[in-house]
Design a protein around this motif. Structure first.
Motif, PDB file in Angstrom:
ATOM      1  N   PRO A 267      33.962  38.995  55.495  1.00  0.00           N
ATOM      2  CA  PRO A 267      32.879  38.880  56.119  1.00  0.00           C
ATOM      3  C   PRO A 267      32.167  39.513  56.963  1.00  0.00           C
ATOM      4  O   PRO A 267      31.324  39.350  57.773  1.00  0.00           O
ATOM      5  CB  PRO A 267      33.233  37.233  56.491  1.00  0.00           C
ATOM      6  N   THR A 268      32.750  40.714  57.218  1.00  0.00           N
ATOM      7  CA  THR A 268      32.374  41.802  58.319  1.00  0.00           C
ATOM      8  C   THR A 268      32.009  43.176  57.561  1.00  0.00           C
ATOM      9  O   THR A 268      32.583  43.271  56.578  1.00  0.00           O
ATOM     10  CB  THR A 268      33.191  41.947  59.456  1.00  0.00           C
ATOM     11  N   PRO A 269      31.065  43.823  58.203  1.00  0.00           N
ATOM     12  CA  PRO A 269      30.970  45.145  57.610  1.00  0.00           C
ATOM     13  C   PRO A 269      32.205  45.974  57.470  1.00  0.00           C
ATOM     14  O   PRO A 269      32.270  46.677  56.180  1.00  0.00           O
ATOM     15  CB  PRO A 269      29.993  46.132  58.730  1.00  0.00           C
ATOM     16  N   ILE A 270      33.116  46.021  58.103  1.00  0.00           N
ATOM     17  CA  ILE A 270      34.363  46.777  58.027  1.00  0.00           C
ATOM     18  C   ILE A 270      35.313  46.165  56.965  1.00  0.00           C
ATOM     19  O   ILE A 270      36.222  46.911  56.341  1.00  0.00           O
ATOM     20  CB  ILE A 270      35.308  46.553  59.453  1.00  0.00           C
ATOM     21  N   SER A 271      35.006  44.948  56.485  1.00  0.00           N
ATOM     22  CA  SER A 271      35.923  44.308  55.515  1.00  0.00           C
ATOM     23  C   SER A 271      35.492  45.163  54.251  1.00  0.00           C
ATOM     24  O   SER A 271      36.467  45.316  53.318  1.00  0.00           O
ATOM     25  CB  SER A 271      35.316  43.013  54.891  1.00  0.00           C
ATOM     26  N   TYR A 272      34.636  46.047  54.013  1.00  0.00           N
ATOM     27  CA  TYR A 272      34.318  46.720  52.875  1.00  0.00           C
ATOM     28  C   TYR A 272      34.766  48.239  52.946  1.00  0.00           C
ATOM     29  O   TYR A 272      34.883  48.950  52.054  1.00  0.00           O
ATOM     30  CB  TYR A 272      32.703  46.741  52.431  1.00  0.00           C
TER      31      TYR A 272
END
Ligand code: GLU
Ligand code: MG
Length: 436
Positions: A276-281
């Motif tokens: 659920p966060t930009p860094i997850s990707y």
């Protein structure tokens, strides 16, 4: 000091404390809480377009069976940990429509009422420990890495035991200064509470030992990622394994296939909760041993849903061990919200009797688009924006989610995206390492 806590939509555990000898007076009506706290971003900013603004009052009502007490740790002068999980309620005691723990409990109840099934689950956590120290480079899984963290590991396992968390393993992992802790599965809401307990107790032991720690999915843009893996199995009321069929080639029963088909069908949208966060990707990429396609794989650590091995040595029964591991999950997710979302997708698979057509042990990354299409293998979103768009465009899933909770969730994720849009991958890594 005792604290009554809630773990919010972004997986942060927050609460209020009081003198322990006054606990009795807080048992029934709990402590006060503010609705807009549920619209806090990981950067601790209240999302602009949240449903409540500065208005409203709530109570955190403790669930007394969930008290966690760890009286001693490595720092003899540190106060013991003492906290109790709570449900967020209105001031008249009615459940609050945006409480993630209540949402998970309601979903567990639907499994019972509509499907006649019980849910058993366990979360595994990876994290980096003492990663800022220049000398902290040991071989993956090595005895030397284990011994480097032996004091931490010993305190951690005994603290988890004292807290009733039933720890299984503490081990070094593939990455630099990366470790993992696992615990035994448990039923229903307690599994998500247990994930919170693991995170908070692990952080507390690190704090007492003066060690830096982070559960963030990526500490370096091209480094090894920290995953959270959610193991799920279903039982009938007599405790018999429902996902397992000894006659099937991969052990998955018809119900197991329907459940998995539901999770895979909704997976791009589920990522909005589980990654659920930009860094997850930065983590959800091919060949990261995380997941990048909505596929089922037997014993394959790059499948989104992995059929875990069962051990038959010494005549052990596979049925009780058989479970599916959901891998596109990380510690920036709320355990309650993400587990509820995965369960909803699986329930829809069962209720709609979906067919599992994306089962494949081949590597989806090595297939052409046409081959993936023919096997109905969806790609996971590349960004949080894409994941949120998948969710917004998925009326079937949205229809199952509490509208008030979703209003807050979309508002806070929009705010989080806005505040991080200009950051480079390296800056995202630095930021989220501090936040999680
Ligand atoms: N570190 C991997 C992840 O990000 C998992 C490696 C493993 O299977 O233990 O999920
Ligand atoms: Mg691991």
């Amino acid at each position: 000091m005792t604290t009554i806590v809630t773990t919010d939509l972004i997986g942060v555990t927050r609460g209020r404390s009081f003198p322990t000898d006054e606990l009795e007076s807080y048992q029934q009506a709990g402590v006060g809480w503010v609705p807009a706290n549920s619209a806090l971003t990981p950067q601790d900013r209240v999302a602009e377009n949240n449903p409540w603004g500065s208005c409203g009052d709530l109570r955190l009502i403790p669930d007394m069976n969930t008290r966690v007490q760890v009286p001693n740790g490595p720092d003899a002068n540190a106060p013991g940990l003492d906290f109790i999980h709570a449900d967020i309620c209105e001031t008249d005691g009615q459940p609050w429509a945006a409480c993630p723990r209540t949402m998970l409990r309601n979903e567990i109840q639907r499994y019972r009422d509509e499907l006649g099934l019980e849910v058993t689950a366990a979360f595994e956590h990876e994290f980096n420990l003492g990663y800022k120290a220049p000398d902290n480079a040991h071989h993956a899984f090595s005895l030397s890495a284990q011994h480097h963290a032996a004091s931490f590991g010993g305190w951690l396992l005994s603290a988890l035991k004292a807290a009733g968390v039933e720890p299984e393993m503490f081990l070094p992992e593939y990455g630099k200064a990366q470790y993992e802790v696992t615990c035994r599965p448990t039923q229903g809401v307690a599994a998500a509470d247990r994930a919170v307990n693991v995170r908070e107790i692990t952080r507390e032991i690190a704090r007492q030992m003066g060690l830096d720690i982070s559960f963030s999915p990526k500490l370096e843009a091209d480094g090894v990622s920290n995953g959270v893996h959610l193991h799920i199995s279903l039982q009938d009321p007599a405790g018999n394994a429902v996902m397992y069929d000894a006659q099937s080639s991969n052990g998955l029963s018809e119900k197991g296939r329907q459940w998995a088909a539901g999770v895979l069908k909704f997976l791009p949208a589920l990522c909005a909760f589980s990654a659920p966060t930009p860094i997850s990707y930065l983590r959800l990429k091919p060949h990261h041993w995380s997941a990048s396609y909505a596929n089922l794989g037997q014993r394959n650590r790059e499948a989104s849903l992995r059929i875990c091995p069962t051990i038959t040595i010494g005549g052990k029964s596979p049925a009780r061990q058989y479970n599916l591991e959901f891998r596109p999950l990380d510690a920036t997710a709320s355990p309650h919200l993400s587990m509820a979302a995965v369960l909803i997708a699986g329930r829809l698979g069962l209720q709609q009797k979906l067919t599992l057509d994306s089962s494949s042990d081949e590597d989806p990354e090595s297939m052409s688009d046409e081959q993936r299409q023919a096997r109905h293998i969806l790609a996971l979103p590349d960004t949080l924006e894409d994941a949120l768009a998948s969710l917004r465009n998925n009326p079937q899933l949205l229809d199952q989610l509490p509208p008030l909770l979703m209003d807050a969730y979309f508002a806070l994720k929009a705010e989080e995206l806005k505040s991080t849009e200009k950051l480079t991958p390296a800056e995202l890594c630095d930021l989220y390492a501090r936040l999680y």
